[in-house]
Design an enzyme around this catalytic site. Structure first.
Site, mmCIF file in Angstrom:
data_model
loop_
_atom_site.group_PDB
_atom_site.id
_atom_site.type_symbol
_atom_site.label_atom_id
_atom_site.label_comp_id
_atom_site.label_asym_id
_atom_site.label_seq_id
_atom_site.Cartn_x
_atom_site.Cartn_y
_atom_site.Cartn_z
ATOM 1 C CE1 TYR A 67 -3.970 -2.161 1.215
ATOM 2 C CE2 TYR A 67 -2.177 -3.403 2.213
ATOM 3 C CZ TYR A 67 -3.490 -3.323 1.804
ATOM 4 O OH TYR A 67 -4.328 -4.390 1.985
ATOM 5 C CG HIS A 78 -12.311 2.396 -2.197
ATOM 6 N ND1 HIS A 78 -13.541 2.416 -1.587
ATOM 7 C CD2 HIS A 78 -12.032 1.087 -2.404
ATOM 8 C CE1 HIS A 78 -13.999 1.185 -1.457
ATOM 9 N NE2 HIS A 78 -13.088 0.346 -1.934
ATOM 10 C CG LEU A 79 -7.616 -0.319 1.914
ATOM 11 C CD1 LEU A 79 -6.480 0.469 2.555
ATOM 12 C CD2 LEU A 79 -8.214 -1.303 2.917
ATOM 13 C CG HIS A 80 -5.767 1.566 -3.927
ATOM 14 N ND1 HIS A 80 -6.201 2.744 -3.359
ATOM 15 C CD2 HIS A 80 -4.589 1.856 -4.533
ATOM 16 C CE1 HIS A 80 -5.337 3.714 -3.606
ATOM 17 N NE2 HIS A 80 -4.340 3.202 -4.314
ATOM 18 C CG LEU A 81 -2.774 -5.421 -1.917
ATOM 19 C CD1 LEU A 81 -1.667 -4.985 -0.962
ATOM 20 C CD2 LEU A 81 -3.274 -6.826 -1.568
#
Length: 352
Positions: free
Chosen positions: A260, A268-271
């Protein structure tokens, strides 16, 4: 130019306009309709940057103000981005920010879009749109600070705004470019995998041969909003990323990292799941390189470990400085002067 509005999440009180680069102080009073004595009349100082799509929030009052349930601290300042939740005091009175185009006004949290006319010129650190007539297609890509690019629709004389297309073919306004992932994760053309918890999309302008993003369907704005209750979700995101690697035709030849960005520009959380040869025409500058090869990029397993140990994510406040670091090969650490020189050097480390 966008107009920024502070919008209440739980009460039907008036939206508060935050003029571009002007300081606005709010707290207990008629503007917010807050009567709680634990909230100071001068609780929070706000300063919106409508070009860059965030609001600087400074806690002035004694009792805690928080963003995504993380306390700011008295006299401390944090950036608030669209999608994040600002609680004015003691985890109460939630607000979000919305960036709307032109002189649009907010009605019950929705934008009424008003035309500016035939001319627009939008300048930011990432994109400049020259004068254009309504309906004329001009520059249709904009790059975020970490290098993600979004498509934009027909220019209609307004400031750049991310656009998504619904299943019926209608164009739908989704706000500032920092909100673009929320549109992309719904785009079936970009999806490569999905289940009931996550979706995987292709990075449209990848920084390596293989570059995917794993996003949860659950609305989580960033690492700062992650808590212990999200542990299983983080583990599922990591397992999904590993599954993508195993399906890669070059998995035996290439090395991958899952991680991350410490302070992502996209809400918006993103890997990230990214191969480490960095063979891509879209890797163009020092910020691109350093965002994936310095402490700015936090390994997925380290994030999971922090949640297991502390129940929250601790991000080094100096992490953004690493984006300015000299260009160094991530394999042998040899310093390079320019991106073209770095790319030529990286070929030495490619699989034979």
């Amino acid at each position: 130019m966008y107009v920024c509005w502070l919008v209440s999440k739980d009460r039907r009180c008036p939206q508060i306009r935050l003029p571009h680069l002007e300081v606005v102080v709010i707290g207990r009073g008629p503007e917010t309709e807050i009567t709680d004595k634990k909230c100071s009349r001068r609780q929070v100082q706000l300063k919106a940057d409508c070009n860059k799509g965030f609001v600087k929030v400074k806690q002035i009052g004694v009792n805690p103000t928080s963003i995504d349930l993380v306390d700011i601290g008295k006299d401390q300042e944090i950036k608030l981005k669209p999608g994040q939740i600002l609680h004015i005091v003691n985890k109460l009175y939630p607000y979000t920010v919305q960036f709307q185009e032109g002189t649009g006004v907010c009605v019950d949290g929705e934008a009424t879009r008003l035309k500016w006319g035939n001319r627009t010129q939008v300048e930011s650190e990432n994109c400049t749109e020259e004068e254009s007539m309504p309906g004329k297609r001009v520059k249709t890509e904009q790059e975020s600070p970490q290098g993600f690019r979004l498509d934009y629709g027909v220019n209609d004389g307004k400031s750049s705004a991310a656009v998504s297309e619904t299943s019926s073919g209608k164009k739908e306004f989704v706000g500032h470019w920092s909100q673009g992932l929320k549109a992309s994760m719904q785009d079936s053309k970009m999806q490569v995998y999905k289940d009931e918890r996550v979706v995987v999309i292709k990075d449209k302008y990848p920084k390596a041969r293989y570059h995917w993003l794993v996003l949860p369907w659950q609305s989580i704005s960033s690492l700062k909003a992650v808590t212990g209750e999200h542990l299983e979700l983080l583990e599922h995101m990591h397992a999904t990323g590993e599954r993508m690697v195993q399906q890669c035709p070059e998995k035996d030849a290439l090395r991958f990292r899952l991680g991350y960005h410490a302070i992502p520009s996209m809400s918006h959380l993103h890997l990230h799941v990214i191969s480490q040869e960095f063979d891509s025409p879209w890797l163009k500058n020092k910020k691109h390189w350093n965002s994936f090869t310095t402490e700015y990029f936090i390994d997925s397993q380290d994030v999971i470990g922090m949640i297991k140990k502390k129940g929250r994510i601790t991000v080094n406040s100096q992490a953004p400085e690493s984006l300015k670091a000299p260009l160094r090969c991530h394999v042998c650490k040899q310093q390079q002067s320019t991106i073209p020189q770095l790319k030529e050097h990286l070929r030495k480390h490619w699989p034979k």
